[in-house]
Design a protein around this motif. Structure first.
Motif: not given
Length: 770
Positions: A549-569
């Motif tokens: 499982v992988a969750w990559r939420p996009q930070l729409e308001e951030s000018q520095t960070i595009r995505n966070l990345d969380f996952g597990g297998s």
């Protein structure tokens, strides 16, 4: 194929794919404005239905110079309106682009005008052929000339005029080693840059219909904005312009022909070589340019059998110019996988691919393994089994042929090769062993279904001149893609003398993904006697259950960070007796920044049961049960900068001891002529039964004199083998797809400082296109 050790690194690398577009107008078209919504809220199908552009037939000549001064360019209506894949998915690019198409009886002409309001920050890092698409401002064309929404061709350039091309199969699978016949010239202005392409129709495969309609997509990359944009928009979950099923349409092509589709490429080569099997023995010359046997020659032939089938034939196949393999340190009890680099086996390689789709195990391992195929464990056809020994020693290939392409709704591939008998002798000329001559046959067929689904079958056969020495594998696979769902399976059986029964390999997988969420599950089973001798098998006699499982939420308001990345297998392996053999659990968290830099932290928990003593490097790990945990922290900087870097540090338990692992990379690009890369990896392992340290250093230097002449040097130092190896290649493209190669290879023993082998090779090829 997913590539993170946690099975989630698909989320880790936004596969931003090339982009750019031309025009001939001298006034920029209207700038982009924000789209109505982001991501899944956009009606991609509705937008795609509007993406159609018409090519204009011409009779006057076109000079390929990047200037677009011919009046004919003004008669062609441009393709405009590029939608961002990143950083703002679904919004129109604020930098205007237009693309125009002309054609005559022989060629398709394409003009990109990429307007740019800040040309002072134009980014170009490479001039060599097949440059990296992620580190320069780029322009890309994708053409699906069969309009089957499965296959196509990608042609791209950067703002310095370097060339890059690839063949596309299976609706998004790239063969980046394919080379096509085409050219491009670039000019730079204060307000943008223009790329002017000429592409002979003989480069493509297409039907004989009097009126053609081709799939088309166009892309542009603007690095200062960290922007990738496409003419026909691509949802974030697909990430790639190679998704030809989502392309727009090129119309207006009438009464064109691909020509005779006959290409003949002879070669001649000569070599001087020395070798020794022991550093205390003298060097022995095996080639010296003094006899006829030191010279070699052969020929490759390509012939278009109908509009969409290609026949390749080769005689006295030679791979002298191929770059050496990048060495790997193996800290596992399984085989390593090395990629194919030989040209003959590369073209249309996607047709021979088996299994389709993702699945939870398409990833490498934390312990230094390397994966292959959709399942990461097995592939029924691995072309390196032909003409290479298990140690990588070349086995001469007499010749062979391959028929590949499409026949109606079917993808078909058939390959037949023969290798020579090879005698291995010591320095005194005494015979040590003989590898018999072998015949290889591979057959592959797939029936296309729906937009991007198929059912298929495969057959492989190896037989030698020794009676009763053969191996066969045959089976079937299926793959289905329904919007966000993918699922598929395969079933294979092998036939080997003295290995009856228990010879099946099975797989079943399913995935579901949105722009931010990915979930997959998979089942694999390989029985004890399954034996694909023309394939690759990482481990045998097991059943595997896995999930990611992988969750990559996009930070729409951030000018520095595009995505966070969380996952597990989770992977769970049972042996043939139904007992647990291996269980691995991974979790990771990371950040992808707007400039494509990233950081990541991962934790791995492993249980392994060894039924017998096992050698890891030079240390024996006793049979028994082992449970151990490790951690890895990694980073990657913006690779388009003049100075870039990457690194990772892993630490923790390893079997019944401990391990520290360090990997680092440093890149220096002072200009687009010169690229320097240094890589370093170190493993410090301490086990009760022994301790060891491995160091592996790599240095690569590429200097591109022009887009047609380059020098490539690759040096590797491996303390595990106590050797330094060097591969230096000069390549001059003297005519389109015709090369002069000068190659020097050197391998030295570091313990005694002795040269173990060295060679100097000259090879000349010449393509004749009929």
């Amino acid at each position: 194929m997913r590539q993170s050790s946690c099975g989630v690194a698909a989320a880790f690398s936004l596969v931003t794919l090339l982009s750019v577009v031309p025009s001939s107008a001298q006034t920029p078209p209207p700038g982009g404005t924000p789209g109505p919504a982001r991501g899944d809220a956009i009606d991609y199908d509705a937008i795609r239905a509007t993406k159609s552009v018409r090519a204009v037939r011409i009779s006057e000549p076109i000079t390929i110079d990047g200037q677009l001064e011919e009046p004919a360019w003004q008669r062609a209506s441009p393709a405009t309106g590029f939608y961002q894949l990143s950083p703002n998915p679904g919004e129109l690019s604020p930098e205007p682009t237009d693309v125009r198409f002309l054609y005559d009886d022989e060629n398709l002409y394409v003009a990109f005008h990429s307007w740019d309001s800040d040309m002072a920050h134009r980014t170009v890092t490479e001039l060599k052929e097949d440059f990296s698409p992620t580190n320069s401002d780029t322009a890309v064309i994708v053409i699906d000339s069969l309009h089957d929404r499965q296959s196509g061709y990608q042609l791209g350039t950067n703002a310095a005029g370097a060339k890059r091309d690839a063949q596309i199969s299976n609706d998004g699978q790239f063969n980046n080693d394919w080379d096509g016949l085409w050219d491009v010239k670039v000019s730079v202005q204060e307000d943008g840059w223009i790329a002017e392409f000429v592409i002979p129709f003989s480069t493509f495969r297409f039907s004989n219909a009097p009126t053609q309609e081709w799939g088309l997509n166009l892309g542009r990359r603007i690095l200062r904005r960290n922007e990738d944009a496409h003419w026909a928009p691509i949802p974030v979950r697909f990430r790639s312009i190679g998704k030809v099923s989502l392309a727009g349409t090129l119309t207006g092509l009438e009464n064109i022909r691909p020509g005779r589709n006959l290409k003949i490429e002879p070669y001649v080569s000569a070599a001087a070589a020395q070798t020794r099997s022991d550093p205390l023995l003298p060097l022995r010359s095996t080639q010296s340019l003094g006899t006829l046997g030191d010279y070699n020659g052969g020929v490759d032939l390509k012939y278009g059998v109908g509009p969409s089938l290609l026949l390749d034939a080769t005689y006295r196949t030679d791979f002298a110019q191929v770059e050496v393999d990048q060495q790997q340190v193996n800290l596992t009890r399984f085989s390593l996988f090395f990629p194919e680099k030989r040209e003959f086996f590369i073209e249309n390689a996607g047709i021979f691919g088996f299994g389709g789709g993702g699945g939870g195990t398409a990833r490498s391992t934390n312990s230094g393994g390397s994966s292959t195929s959709a399942s990461g464990t097995m592939s029924p056809f691995y072309s390196r089994r032909i003409g290479l020994s298990p140690s990588g020693t070349p086995i001469p290939i007499v010749g062979g042929s391959r028929l590949s392409g499409q026949a109606g709704a079917y993808d078909v591939g058939f390959l037949a090769m023969r290798t020579e008998e090879l005698d291995l002798r010591d320095t005194g000329g005494n015979l040590l062993s003989t590898t018999p001559a072998n015949n290889f046959v591979v057959g592959r067929v797939r029936r296309k279904l729906l937009r991007n689904s198929f059912v298929g079958g495969i057959f492989t056969d190896r037989n030698s001149t020794i009676d009763g020495d053969y191996n066969r594998v045959y089976g079937a696979d299926a793959f289905f893609e329904l919007d966000r769902w993918q699922f598929g399976s395969h079933l294979l059986r092998s036939d080997t003398p003295n290995r009856p029964g228990l010879s099946l390999a099975k797989r079943l997988f399913g995935t579901w993904q949105t722009d931010e969420l990915y979930v997959s599950t998979e089942y694999n089973a390989i029985q004890a006697n399954f034996n694909p001798e023309v394939g690759f098998l990482r481990r045998s006699n097991f059943s595997q259950y896995s999930g990611d499982v992988a969750w990559r939420p996009q930070l729409e308001e951030s000018q520095t960070i595009r995505n966070l990345d969380f996952g597990g297998s989770l992977d769970y392996y049972e042996n043939g007796a139904g007992m647990i053999e291996t269980r691995t659990q991974d979790v990771n968290a990371g950040i992808l920044f707007e400039d494509n830099a990233s950081i990541n932290f991962a934790v791995n928990q492993t249980f392994d049961r060894l039924v017998r003593d096992t050698r890891i490097n030079q240390v024996i790990v006793p049979a028994g049960d082992y449970s151990y945990r490790s951690q890895t922290a990694s980073f990657r900087t913006n690779q388009s900068r003049k100075v870039s870097g990457s690194g990772s540090f892993g630490w923790g338990e390893f079997w019944d001891g401990h391990r520290k692992a360090l990997e680092g990379g440093f890149g220096f690009t002072p200009n687009y002529h010169l690229n320097l890369d240094v890589t370093y990896s170190r493993n410090d392992v301490d086990l009760p039964s022994g301790a060891f340290i491995t160091d592996l250093v790599g240095l690569r230097m590429v200097y591109a004199f022009t887009g047609r002449a380059s020098l490539n040097a690759f040096v590797q130092f491996n303390t595990d083998t106590n050797q330094v190896s060097s591969n230096i290649r000069f390549n001059f493209i003297h005519h389109p797809l015709s090369d002069l190669y000068l190659v020097y290879n050197d391998r030295r023993d570091t313990t005694y400082g002795a040269v173990m082998e060295r060679s100097f090779i000259v090879k000349v090829t010449r393509l004749f296109d009929f």
